[in-house]
Design an enzyme around this catalytic site. Sequence first.
Site, mmCIF file in Angstrom:
data_model
loop_
_atom_site.group_PDB
_atom_site.id
_atom_site.type_symbol
_atom_site.label_atom_id
_atom_site.label_comp_id
_atom_site.label_asym_id
_atom_site.label_seq_id
_atom_site.Cartn_x
_atom_site.Cartn_y
_atom_site.Cartn_z
ATOM 1 N N HIS A 13 1.509 8.054 5.643
ATOM 2 C CA HIS A 13 0.559 9.057 6.141
ATOM 3 C C HIS A 13 1.036 9.705 7.437
ATOM 4 O O HIS A 13 0.842 10.889 7.657
ATOM 5 C CB HIS A 13 -0.798 8.403 6.413
ATOM 6 N N ASP A 37 0.831 -1.207 0.000
ATOM 7 C CA ASP A 37 0.000 0.000 0.000
ATOM 8 C C ASP A 37 0.872 1.266 0.000
ATOM 9 O O ASP A 37 1.722 1.424 0.875
ATOM 10 C CB ASP A 37 -0.888 -0.059 1.256
ATOM 11 N N THR A 83 -7.015 3.900 -1.733
ATOM 12 C CA THR A 83 -6.769 2.488 -1.451
ATOM 13 C C THR A 83 -7.834 1.549 -2.014
ATOM 14 O O THR A 83 -7.511 0.505 -2.573
ATOM 15 C CB THR A 83 -6.656 2.295 0.071
ATOM 16 N N HIS A 105 -2.097 10.715 -0.399
ATOM 17 C CA HIS A 105 -2.146 10.447 -1.833
ATOM 18 C C HIS A 105 -3.581 10.732 -2.256
ATOM 19 O O HIS A 105 -4.319 11.355 -1.508
ATOM 20 C CB HIS A 105 -1.755 8.979 -2.078
HETATM 21 ZN ZN ZN Z 1 -3.701 2.725 -0.033
#
Ligand code: ZN
Length: 564
Positions: free
Chosen positions: A298, A41, A80, A497
């Site tokens: 993050h 991820d 995501t 993102h």
């Molecule tokens: Zn993600």
Amino acid sequence: MRPALSVIAPAVLAASLAAAAPAQAAPAAPQPKLVVVLSVDQFSADLFSQYRPLFTGGLKRMAQGVVFPSGYQSHAATETCPGHATILTGAHPAHSGIIANNWVDLGAARPDKTIYCAEDEAVPGATFRAYTPSTAHLLVPTLAERMKAANPAARVVAVAGKDRAAIMMAGRGADQMWFLDPFTKNRWRTLAGRTDGPESLRATAAYGAALARAERPAPLPAVCERVSRPVMLSPTASVGDTRFERKAGDVDAMRASPALDAATLALASDLTRTQGLGRDAVTDLLIVGLSATDYVGHRYGTEGSEMCIQLMALDMMLDHFFRSLDRAGLDYAVVLTADHGGHDTPERNRENAIPEAARIDARDWLAVLPENQRRRGDSFARGLGAILGKELSLPGPVIHAADLGDLYFDRGLTPAQLAAATPRAIALLRVHPQVGHVFTKAELAATPLATTPPELWTPIERARASFHPARSGDLVVLLKPRVTPIPEAGVGYIATHGSAWDYDRRVPILFWWKGAAGFEQPNSVQVVDIAPTLAPLVGVTIASGEVDGRCLDLVPGPASSCAR
Ligand code: ZN
């Protein structure tokens, strides 16, 4: 003294060349008994290229297979849920229906109109914040579902740090599906109606034991010294040189550390063994969502000690994982990719030669809201709606949103009110200096899906690939490049993102199997190409045109992995 080349008889030269390079069998397509799909991820193409020379373990192994360093999550809403749905459906969000992590459904029966991508809002009492994880929203079949349809004896196991990663990659095709509980964040759980097994109970016990211990700072690998430098987020807070120290029981800090990926891979290994994956004539599928890199990005940004330690740890953990598959004698093929890329915190970007990097400044919009409503995902939309309401004397909230991407006009507006509100909302958005583009639903619906290489797609073409008429907003907003849609670097998420720009769209796509000849293809390909590429390896036929992606031939030379 060596003879000059010209005096060597041609026959002797030919014989010596043949001896030096014996004829090799032409590379052949892999026929694995187990296909392993790894999603890291937020593992951007930028992180892959930055760290590639430093990998010595599992990521080095992947980088020696078939390498597409410029894979594209081609759509605009690089989040995501959409990004995991593209991986094994071969479909853009426009077709999968997974347009974002969260959207608004003003026709939903329940009072809470915000919908989480991987929930079932029809469950009695469900809200956006207290949901039941579900595959209900995925509109197209996954590779796992196609495998089960072709041969029910195929086994499919999915394990991920996030529910939406496991759910969107496996869909309804998983025999076993496990993810970290999104609410308690301290135990492994599965879909409603399924029960714990010995593997998940072992994994939960191990995770709980690790969580109960305080963690001292991790050692700083020598290769991370160069990036370990504090950057001030506020007069009192900094990131960039920390090393995952945490208090006992801190579930958020644990999740944003290599410990989450370690636990995920341990459970995947355990299930591979207990479920007998790759042990019979029918090819099986193991899906693993490695979520820690995203939580690290993050919480700390992408260019400090934290991301370096995470990626070096992941490299080692994947090495350990692959070696365990090797030791078990399994014939497996791996694909590794990401659900989206990522972008560093603007404070560090400004220090690192990008002075225009900024956090969103929507003070004018937020000022109209009560203080306690200014920090929610829908705050910008609510603020904009409040301004519109005042200007045009409109009732109610005027605009609904789950975040700034998709904006939905309230259904209580009359056609005349809507006709006034739409151009005024667009005008207010367009004068905002950080808004790049505003598209209407009609404009997006009239735009064909692009078929050119993804780096050439115009902004509206990117938004079109994220557009679904029943789920997308009446207006779709794209911020300008290098704008982070988090107004302040407070506690929790500081970088993100989700933009339509290439730092968030570009991801590596790496294939490896034992004996792969391997090659590098620097031209762009798409993540939607993965499912049709894997289909022939798992005995599934996907007709041309049935999905948005195409089969990538993984074999250099005349043989093809696509024609079987
Ligand atoms: Zn993600």
